[in-house]
Design a protein around this motif. Structure first.
Motif, mmCIF file in Angstrom:
data_model
loop_
_atom_site.group_PDB
_atom_site.id
_atom_site.type_symbol
_atom_site.label_atom_id
_atom_site.label_comp_id
_atom_site.label_asym_id
_atom_site.label_seq_id
_atom_site.Cartn_x
_atom_site.Cartn_y
_atom_site.Cartn_z
ATOM 1 N N UNK A 96 0.881 -1.167 0.000
ATOM 2 C CA UNK A 96 0.000 0.000 0.000
ATOM 3 C C UNK A 96 0.917 1.215 0.000
ATOM 4 N N UNK A 97 0.659 2.179 -0.869
ATOM 5 C CA UNK A 97 1.548 3.337 -0.996
ATOM 6 C C UNK A 97 1.069 4.471 -0.095
ATOM 7 N N UNK A 98 1.971 4.992 0.720
ATOM 8 C CA UNK A 98 1.693 6.123 1.606
ATOM 9 C C UNK A 98 2.608 7.271 1.176
ATOM 10 N N UNK A 99 2.019 8.274 0.580
ATOM 11 C CA UNK A 99 2.821 9.383 0.055
ATOM 12 C C UNK A 99 3.241 10.363 1.133
ATOM 13 N N UNK A 100 2.820 10.151 2.355
ATOM 14 C CA UNK A 100 3.282 10.942 3.482
ATOM 15 C C UNK A 100 2.827 12.384 3.478
ATOM 16 N N UNK A 101 1.716 12.671 2.843
ATOM 17 C CA UNK A 101 1.230 14.042 2.789
ATOM 18 C C UNK A 101 1.838 14.857 1.669
ATOM 19 N N UNK A 102 2.795 14.272 0.955
ATOM 20 C CA UNK A 102 3.396 14.961 -0.177
ATOM 21 C C UNK A 102 2.521 14.751 -1.406
ATOM 22 N N UNK A 103 2.563 15.671 -2.334
ATOM 23 C CA UNK A 103 1.805 15.546 -3.566
ATOM 24 C C UNK A 103 2.420 14.448 -4.425
ATOM 25 N N UNK A 104 1.606 13.603 -5.029
ATOM 26 C CA UNK A 104 2.084 12.497 -5.857
ATOM 27 C C UNK A 104 2.597 13.070 -7.176
ATOM 28 N N UNK A 105 3.843 13.518 -7.142
ATOM 29 C CA UNK A 105 4.419 14.229 -8.266
ATOM 30 C C UNK A 105 5.921 14.275 -8.059
ATOM 31 N N UNK A 106 6.685 14.311 -9.103
ATOM 32 C CA UNK A 106 8.129 14.492 -8.979
ATOM 33 C C UNK A 106 8.821 13.324 -8.315
ATOM 34 N N UNK A 107 9.533 13.615 -7.237
ATOM 35 C CA UNK A 107 10.344 12.592 -6.583
ATOM 36 C C UNK A 107 9.513 11.515 -5.909
ATOM 37 N N UNK A 108 8.357 11.864 -5.364
ATOM 38 C CA UNK A 108 7.489 10.864 -4.725
ATOM 39 C C UNK A 108 6.976 9.888 -5.786
ATOM 40 N N UNK A 109 6.594 10.407 -6.935
ATOM 41 C CA UNK A 109 6.139 9.564 -8.043
ATOM 42 C C UNK A 109 7.281 8.703 -8.571
#
Length: 124
Positions: free
Chosen positions: A98-111
């Motif tokens: 399960x992916x948890x983006x940690x409150x960061x926008x799913x874009x750039x480095x998180x993506x």
């Protein structure tokens, strides 16, 4: 009479609280948590049922630097973090997460971390 002031949460912390209300890792499907600082990126596979970190990776590790290269961009290092954590998860017997983006926008480095993990064979 003394006033008690509550410290306001940052917008990222508020988003992270909302995300974590819906996302929880289990033994069969651990949570891939991503933290992005201004300079580095970190990822952990967490089993919330037991409260254990299964595997972890960051762009400070030698494995990631070797894979991405010494002069790689932050996005390239983030993708390498995803690939390394995906490989370590496979070695630990984890197929699905399960992916948890940690409150960061799913874009750039998180993506990029998510794409690297998918490339390594993790399903989410």
């Amino acid at each position: 009479m003394r006033r008690k002031f509550r410290r306001a949460l940052t917008p990222r912390k508020r988003r992270h609280t909302r995300v974590r209300a819906k996302v929880s890792g289990t033994t069969s499907r651990p949570r891939l948590n991503v933290f992005r600082s201004s300079a580095h990126i970190y990822a952990q596979l967490i089993d919330d049922d037991r409260g254990h970190t299964i595997v972890a990776a960051s762009d400070l590790e030698k494995d990631v630097v070797d894979r991405a290269g010494e002069k790689a961009t932050k996005s390239a290092k983030a993708r390498a973090v995803g690939e390394v954590i995906g490989g370590r998860a496979k070695a630990a017997g984890v197929e699905s997460i399960v992916f948890d983006r940690g409150g960061f926008i799913y874009h750039g480095r998180v993506k990029a971390v998510a794409d690297g993990a998918r490339e390594a064979g993790l399903v989410f």
